[in-house]
Design a protein around this motif. Structure first.
Motif, PDB file in Angstrom:
ATOM      1  N   ARG A 221       8.588  31.483  31.252  1.00 58.13           N
ATOM      2  CA  ARG A 221       9.246  32.714  30.798  1.00 58.13           C
ATOM      3  C   ARG A 221       9.334  33.783  31.891  1.00 58.13           C
ATOM      4  O   ARG A 221      10.343  34.456  32.062  1.00 58.13           O
TER       5      ARG A 221
ATOM      6  N   VAL B  49      12.194  33.190  34.290  1.00 49.86           N
ATOM      7  CA  VAL B  49      13.501  33.516  33.687  1.00 49.86           C
ATOM      8  C   VAL B  49      13.722  35.033  33.724  1.00 49.86           C
ATOM      9  O   VAL B  49      14.761  35.516  34.177  1.00 49.86           O
TER      10      VAL B  49
ATOM     11  N   TYR C 119      25.239  41.142  37.075  1.00 55.56           N
ATOM     12  CA  TYR C 119      25.515  40.295  35.910  1.00 55.56           C
ATOM     13  C   TYR C 119      26.919  40.527  35.342  1.00 55.56           C
ATOM     14  O   TYR C 119      27.681  39.597  35.127  1.00 55.56           O
TER      15      TYR C 119
ATOM     16  N   GLY D  93      18.303  39.039  22.948  1.00 55.10           N
ATOM     17  CA  GLY D  93      18.756  38.685  24.299  1.00 55.10           C
ATOM     18  C   GLY D  93      20.058  39.395  24.592  1.00 55.10           C
ATOM     19  O   GLY D  93      21.044  38.793  25.010  1.00 55.10           O
TER      20      GLY D  93
ATOM     21  N   ARG E 259      26.140  43.526  25.840  1.00 58.01           N
ATOM     22  CA  ARG E 259      27.489  43.042  25.498  1.00 58.01           C
ATOM     23  C   ARG E 259      27.863  43.308  24.033  1.00 58.01           C
ATOM     24  O   ARG E 259      28.912  43.912  23.754  1.00 58.01           O
TER      25      ARG E 259
ATOM     26  N   LEU F 252      17.642  43.814  21.720  1.00 57.40           N
ATOM     27  CA  LEU F 252      16.412  43.604  22.493  1.00 57.40           C
ATOM     28  C   LEU F 252      16.606  42.585  23.601  1.00 57.40           C
ATOM     29  O   LEU F 252      17.473  41.703  23.541  1.00 57.40           O
ATOM     30  N   ASP F 253      15.751  42.732  24.604  1.00 57.74           N
ATOM     31  CA  ASP F 253      15.776  41.794  25.729  1.00 57.74           C
ATOM     32  C   ASP F 253      14.425  41.856  26.444  1.00 57.74           C
ATOM     33  O   ASP F 253      13.753  42.887  26.429  1.00 57.74           O
ATOM     34  N   ALA F 254      14.046  40.736  27.067  1.00 59.82           N
ATOM     35  CA  ALA F 254      12.773  40.697  27.790  1.00 59.82           C
ATOM     36  C   ALA F 254      12.907  41.242  29.207  1.00 59.82           C
ATOM     37  O   ALA F 254      11.900  41.496  29.865  1.00 59.82           O
ATOM     38  N   SER F 255      14.134  41.395  29.694  1.00 60.37           N
ATOM     39  CA  SER F 255      14.339  41.901  31.057  1.00 60.37           C
ATOM     40  C   SER F 255      14.601  43.408  31.031  1.00 60.37           C
ATOM     41  O   SER F 255      15.622  43.868  30.510  1.00 60.37           O
TER      42      SER F 255
ATOM     43  N   MET G 201      17.931  44.329  32.856  1.00 59.47           N
ATOM     44  CA  MET G 201      19.146  44.082  32.062  1.00 59.47           C
ATOM     45  C   MET G 201      19.318  45.220  31.050  1.00 59.47           C
ATOM     46  O   MET G 201      20.414  45.748  30.859  1.00 59.47           O
TER      47      MET G 201
ATOM     48  N   GLN H 155      11.597  43.752  24.647  1.00 59.79           N
ATOM     49  CA  GLN H 155      10.863  42.951  23.654  1.00 59.79           C
ATOM     50  C   GLN H 155      11.223  41.468  23.798  1.00 59.79           C
ATOM     51  O   GLN H 155      12.361  41.119  24.077  1.00 59.79           O
TER      52      GLN H 155
ATOM     53  N   LEU I 260      23.706  35.696  21.706  1.00 58.53           N
ATOM     54  CA  LEU I 260      24.765  34.996  22.425  1.00 58.53           C
ATOM     55  C   LEU I 260      24.279  34.533  23.801  1.00 58.53           C
ATOM     56  O   LEU I 260      23.689  35.312  24.561  1.00 58.53           O
TER      57      LEU I 260
ATOM     58  N   PHE J 236      17.623  29.699  27.222  1.00 60.16           N
ATOM     59  CA  PHE J 236      16.773  30.291  28.261  1.00 60.16           C
ATOM     60  C   PHE J 236      15.425  30.758  27.703  1.00 60.16           C
ATOM     61  O   PHE J 236      14.617  31.309  28.438  1.00 60.16           O
ATOM     62  N   LEU J 237      15.211  30.546  26.414  1.00 58.41           N
ATOM     63  CA  LEU J 237      13.968  31.007  25.793  1.00 58.41           C
ATOM     64  C   LEU J 237      12.884  29.931  25.906  1.00 58.41           C
ATOM     65  O   LEU J 237      13.189  28.735  25.878  1.00 58.41           O
TER      66      LEU J 237
HETATM   67  C1  LIG Z   1      22.762  34.688  29.661  1.00 64.12           C
HETATM   68  S1  LIG Z   1      22.014  36.206  29.226  1.00 64.12           S
HETATM   69  C2  LIG Z   1      22.963  36.636  27.774  1.00 64.12           C
HETATM   70  C3  LIG Z   1      23.045  38.120  27.585  1.00 64.12           C
HETATM   71  C4  LIG Z   1      24.004  38.592  26.481  1.00 64.12           C
HETATM   72  N1  LIG Z   1      23.639  38.070  25.181  1.00 64.12           N
HETATM   73  C5  LIG Z   1      25.425  38.200  26.817  1.00 64.12           C
HETATM   74  O1  LIG Z   1      26.015  37.398  26.080  1.00 64.12           O
HETATM   75  O2  LIG Z   1      25.936  38.700  27.822  1.00 64.12           O
HETATM   76  C6  LIG Z   1      20.447  35.716  28.521  1.00 64.12           C
HETATM   77  C7  LIG Z   1      19.547  36.906  28.219  1.00 64.12           C
HETATM   78  O3  LIG Z   1      18.343  36.420  27.596  1.00 64.12           O
HETATM   79  C8  LIG Z   1      17.277  37.255  28.029  1.00 64.12           C
HETATM   80  N2  LIG Z   1      15.993  36.578  27.811  1.00 64.12           N
HETATM   81  C9  LIG Z   1      15.479  35.557  28.518  1.00 64.12           C
HETATM   82  N3  LIG Z   1      14.280  35.224  28.043  1.00 64.12           N
HETATM   83  C10 LIG Z   1      14.031  36.050  26.991  1.00 64.12           C
HETATM   84  C11 LIG Z   1      12.957  36.177  26.062  1.00 64.12           C
HETATM   85  N4  LIG Z   1      11.889  35.379  26.136  1.00 64.12           N
HETATM   86  N5  LIG Z   1      13.047  37.130  25.104  1.00 64.12           N
HETATM   87  C12 LIG Z   1      14.134  37.942  25.018  1.00 64.12           C
HETATM   88  N6  LIG Z   1      15.184  37.856  25.868  1.00 64.12           N
HETATM   89  C13 LIG Z   1      15.132  36.916  26.843  1.00 64.12           C
HETATM   90  C14 LIG Z   1      17.590  37.484  29.494  1.00 64.12           C
HETATM   91  O4  LIG Z   1      16.874  38.566  30.033  1.00 64.12           O
HETATM   92  C15 LIG Z   1      19.090  37.685  29.460  1.00 64.12           C
HETATM   93  O5  LIG Z   1      19.428  39.037  29.339  1.00 64.12           O
END
Ligand SMILES: C[S@@+](CC[C@H](N)C(=O)[O-])C[C@H]1O[C@@H](n2cnc3c(N)ncnc32)[C@H](O)[C@@H]1O
Length: 234
Positions: free
Chosen positions: A31, A34, A45, A79, A84, A102-105, A108, A130, A148, A153-154
């Motif tokens: 994690r 990523v 991005y 995520g 978006r 929410l997002d872990a980054s 972002m 989160q 989406l 990627f989780l």
């Molecule tokens: C490909 S991007 C998609 C972003 C957005 N949904 C879009 O369609 O543009 C994947 C997103 O998942 C987030 N992510 C990855 N691991 C995560 C986790 N464990 N918990 C929450 N978000 C996570 C990343 O930080 C990233 O912003």
């Protein structure tokens, strides 16, 4: 002979690097990897994705609005990346309701905050730094959950889906994506065929599951939580 061996090692390392970092974006390295990769690439991005309002209206806004069953919708975006879903919903202006994204980054999310503030300083979207698991919300809190281009990627996409289903109200809608391009099988145990994705969501108690063409890289997956909830497998 030695030269050939060195060349072979370089080729193998290059393939491994491409698979682990470029193609699957660090998901098999944990994690932290990523999230770090998203942190360091957050500034470019949106340029890479080249989102346009015209495309996003068709791909994101219209499907969400078509699935909203009531005017005031509580929507969770898991995520959210650079925002978006909330950004294009707000820009369109027809969506009424609350959005938690929410997002872990953190990086972002910082970009999400910036573009949402530019678009509408009083946007009312709650951005949360989160993880996707566990979700800090009570059961049945949301009318719609979107996620989406994120599941693969989780660390545990099945646990994440179970959490999304848990926080949906009975009758609520899940809108997510299934990786569908030639690189999809490189995600190994995270890859699901169309039927596999349908079976996975049905096993979690979801109904009316459909997998539709969306982008060349992804299918759109739509599912509904039944009004009377059966026991779904944990
Ligand atoms: C490909 S991007 C998609 C972003 C957005 N949904 C879009 O369609 O543009 C994947 C997103 O998942 C987030 N992510 C990855 N691991 C995560 C986790 N464990 N918990 C929450 N978000 C996570 C990343 O930080 C990233 O912003």
């Amino acid at each position: 002979m030695n030269g050939l061996l060195v060349l072979l090692i370089i080729v193998v390392l290059a393939i491994l690097y491409w698979w682990l970092i470029i193609s699957t974006e660090g998901v098999f390295l944990g994690r932290r990897m990523v999230v770090w990769l998203y942190d360091i690439t957050a500034h470019k991005y949106d340029d890479i994705k080249e989102y346009t309002p015209e495309d996003e209206k068709i791909l994101v806004v219209d499907p969400i609005l078509a699935l909203c069953q009531q005017t005031e919708t509580a929507l969770l975006d898991v995520g959210t990346g650079t925002g978006r879903v909330p950004y294009f919903l707000l820009q369109d202006g027809r969506f009424q309701g609350d959005i938690i994204a929410l997002d872990a980054s953190a990086k972002m999310l910082a970009h999400a905050e910036e573009s949402l503030a530019l678009h509408s300083p009083t946007h009312g979207v709650t951005l949360l730094h989160q993880d996707a698991v566990p979700l800090p919300f009570e059961d049945g809190r949301f009318d719609m959950v979107t996620s989406l281009e994120t599941l693969e990627f989780l660390p545990d996409h099945k646990a994440a889906l179970r959490e999304m289903v848990r926080v949906l109200r009975p009758g609520g809608i899940l809108l997510t994506t299934r990786r569908a391009d030639w690189e999809a099988p490189l995600f190994l145990n995270r890859y699901h065929s169309k039927n596999g994705m349908i079976a996975l969501l049905r096993a979690m108690g979801m109904i009316d599951v459909t997998v539709q063409p969306w982008l060349t890289t992804y299918n759109l997956v739509i599912a509904r939580k039944p009004i009377s909830v059966p026991q779904y497998s944990r």
